[in-house]
Design a protein around this motif. Structure first.
Motif, PDB file in Angstrom:
ATOM      1  N   GLU A 130       0.923  -0.771   0.209  1.00  0.00           N
ATOM      2  CA  GLU A 130       0.258  -0.208   0.056  1.00  0.00           C
ATOM      3  C   GLU A 130       1.004   0.846  -0.123  1.00  0.00           C
ATOM      4  OE1 GLU A 130      -3.391   2.244  -0.164  1.00  0.00           O
ATOM      5  OE2 GLU A 130      -3.480   0.121   0.027  1.00  0.00           O
ATOM      6  N   LYS A 131       2.136   1.629   0.658  1.00  0.00           N
ATOM      7  CA  LYS A 131       2.667   2.442   0.789  1.00  0.00           C
ATOM      8  C   LYS A 131       3.487   2.638  -0.227  1.00  0.00           C
ATOM      9  CE  LYS A 131       3.369   2.633   5.776  1.00  0.00           C
ATOM     10  NZ  LYS A 131       5.098   2.695   7.266  1.00  0.00           N
ATOM     11  N   CYS A 132       4.383   1.490  -1.150  1.00  0.00           N
ATOM     12  CA  CYS A 132       4.739   1.255  -2.509  1.00  0.00           C
ATOM     13  C   CYS A 132       3.607   2.005  -3.594  1.00  0.00           C
ATOM     14  CB  CYS A 132       5.411   0.441  -2.544  1.00  0.00           C
ATOM     15  SG  CYS A 132       6.397  -0.229  -2.193  1.00  0.00           S
ATOM     16  N   ARG A 133       1.756   1.896  -3.685  1.00  0.00           N
ATOM     17  CA  ARG A 133       1.562   2.937  -4.271  1.00  0.00           C
ATOM     18  C   ARG A 133       1.753   3.991  -4.552  1.00  0.00           C
ATOM     19  NH1 ARG A 133      -0.956  -3.197  -3.598  1.00  0.00           N
ATOM     20  NH2 ARG A 133      -2.099  -2.267  -1.752  1.00  0.00           N
ATOM     21  N   ALA A 134       1.222   4.406  -2.742  1.00  0.00           N
ATOM     22  CA  ALA A 134       0.787   6.329  -2.775  1.00  0.00           C
ATOM     23  C   ALA A 134       2.325   6.122  -2.824  1.00  0.00           C
ATOM     24  CB  ALA A 134       0.635   5.681  -0.794  1.00  0.00           C
ATOM     25  N   LEU A 135       3.181   6.022  -2.685  1.00  0.00           N
ATOM     26  CA  LEU A 135       4.687   6.797  -3.306  1.00  0.00           C
ATOM     27  C   LEU A 135       4.539   6.473  -4.422  1.00  0.00           C
ATOM     28  CD1 LEU A 135       6.937   4.930  -0.850  1.00  0.00           C
ATOM     29  CD2 LEU A 135       6.420   7.252  -0.737  1.00  0.00           C
ATOM     30  N   ASP A 136       4.173   5.471  -5.413  1.00  0.00           N
ATOM     31  CA  ASP A 136       4.341   5.997  -6.741  1.00  0.00           C
ATOM     32  C   ASP A 136       3.121   6.496  -7.549  1.00  0.00           C
ATOM     33  OD1 ASP A 136       5.715   3.372  -7.491  1.00  0.00           O
ATOM     34  OD2 ASP A 136       4.430   2.278  -8.050  1.00  0.00           O
ATOM     35  N   ASP A 137       1.740   6.996  -6.664  1.00  0.00           N
ATOM     36  CA  ASP A 137       0.804   7.977  -7.067  1.00  0.00           C
ATOM     37  C   ASP A 137       1.401   9.210  -6.791  1.00  0.00           C
ATOM     38  OD1 ASP A 137      -0.661   6.185  -7.412  1.00  0.00           O
ATOM     39  OD2 ASP A 137      -2.445   5.872  -5.392  1.00  0.00           O
ATOM     40  N   ASP A 138       2.365   9.773  -5.929  1.00  0.00           N
ATOM     41  CA  ASP A 138       2.982  10.735  -5.011  1.00  0.00           C
ATOM     42  C   ASP A 138       4.190  11.491  -6.274  1.00  0.00           C
ATOM     43  OD1 ASP A 138       1.509  11.010  -2.973  1.00  0.00           O
ATOM     44  OD2 ASP A 138       2.790  10.215  -1.640  1.00  0.00           O
ATOM     45  N   ARG A 139       5.052  10.309  -6.928  1.00  0.00           N
ATOM     46  CA  ARG A 139       5.711  10.465  -7.727  1.00  0.00           C
ATOM     47  C   ARG A 139       5.531  10.580  -8.384  1.00  0.00           C
ATOM     48  NH1 ARG A 139       7.397   6.945 -11.995  1.00  0.00           N
ATOM     49  NH2 ARG A 139       6.343   5.475 -10.553  1.00  0.00           N
ATOM     50  N   GLU A 140       4.398  10.699  -9.799  1.00  0.00           N
ATOM     51  CA  GLU A 140       3.748  10.713 -11.036  1.00  0.00           C
ATOM     52  C   GLU A 140       2.774  12.106 -10.476  1.00  0.00           C
ATOM     53  OE1 GLU A 140       0.271   8.224 -11.948  1.00  0.00           O
ATOM     54  OE2 GLU A 140       2.010   6.212 -12.103  1.00  0.00           O
ATOM     55  N   ARG A 141       1.706  12.364 -10.318  1.00  0.00           N
ATOM     56  CA  ARG A 141       1.293  13.434  -9.337  1.00  0.00           C
ATOM     57  C   ARG A 141       2.799  14.789  -9.093  1.00  0.00           C
ATOM     58  NH1 ARG A 141      -0.220  14.244  -4.439  1.00  0.00           N
ATOM     59  NH2 ARG A 141      -0.034  12.430  -3.360  1.00  0.00           N
TER      60      ARG A 141
END
Length: 106
Positions: free
Chosen positions: A78-89
């Motif tokens: 879940e944290k990896c998904r959140a970090l990937d989303d943050d990186r994309e933003r």
């Protein structure tokens, strides 16, 4: 007992008494051995029951540890998904900032 000159009468009861004493000693030895074997078997049975109990406790703890590891994996995913989303933003925001700074030519 009186000893006869031939010694036959005195020897016979003495052998019989010795045989009786030896038989009694063997019976006593056998019963002592039986008690010893029983005690040892009880101790072994107790040790086996303790090991079985410990094995059950270990299996239970192992199951709890596996469940905790699975929860940790899910949390990490879940944290990896959140970090990937943050990186994309952040990448989109950086590209938009570059676009604004370059006058829309990027």
């Amino acid at each position: 007992m009186a000893h006869s000159p031939s010694g036959s009468r005195a020897a016979a009861p003495s052998v019989g008494e010795d045989a009786f004493t030896d038989a009694a000693a063997e019976d006593g030895g056998d019963s002592k051995l039986s008690v010893l074997l029983f005690d040892v078997s009880q101790q072994v049975q107790g040790a086996l029951q303790n090991m079985l109990k410990m094995t059950s406790e270990i299996e239970q703890c192992g199951g709890e540890i596996e469940a905790e590891i699975e929860r940790a994996r899910e949390g990490v995913a879940e944290k990896c998904r959140a970090l990937d989303d943050d990186r994309e933003r952040f990448q989109k925001a950086a590209l938009a900032a570059l676009d604004i700074l370059s006058g829309g030519r990027v």
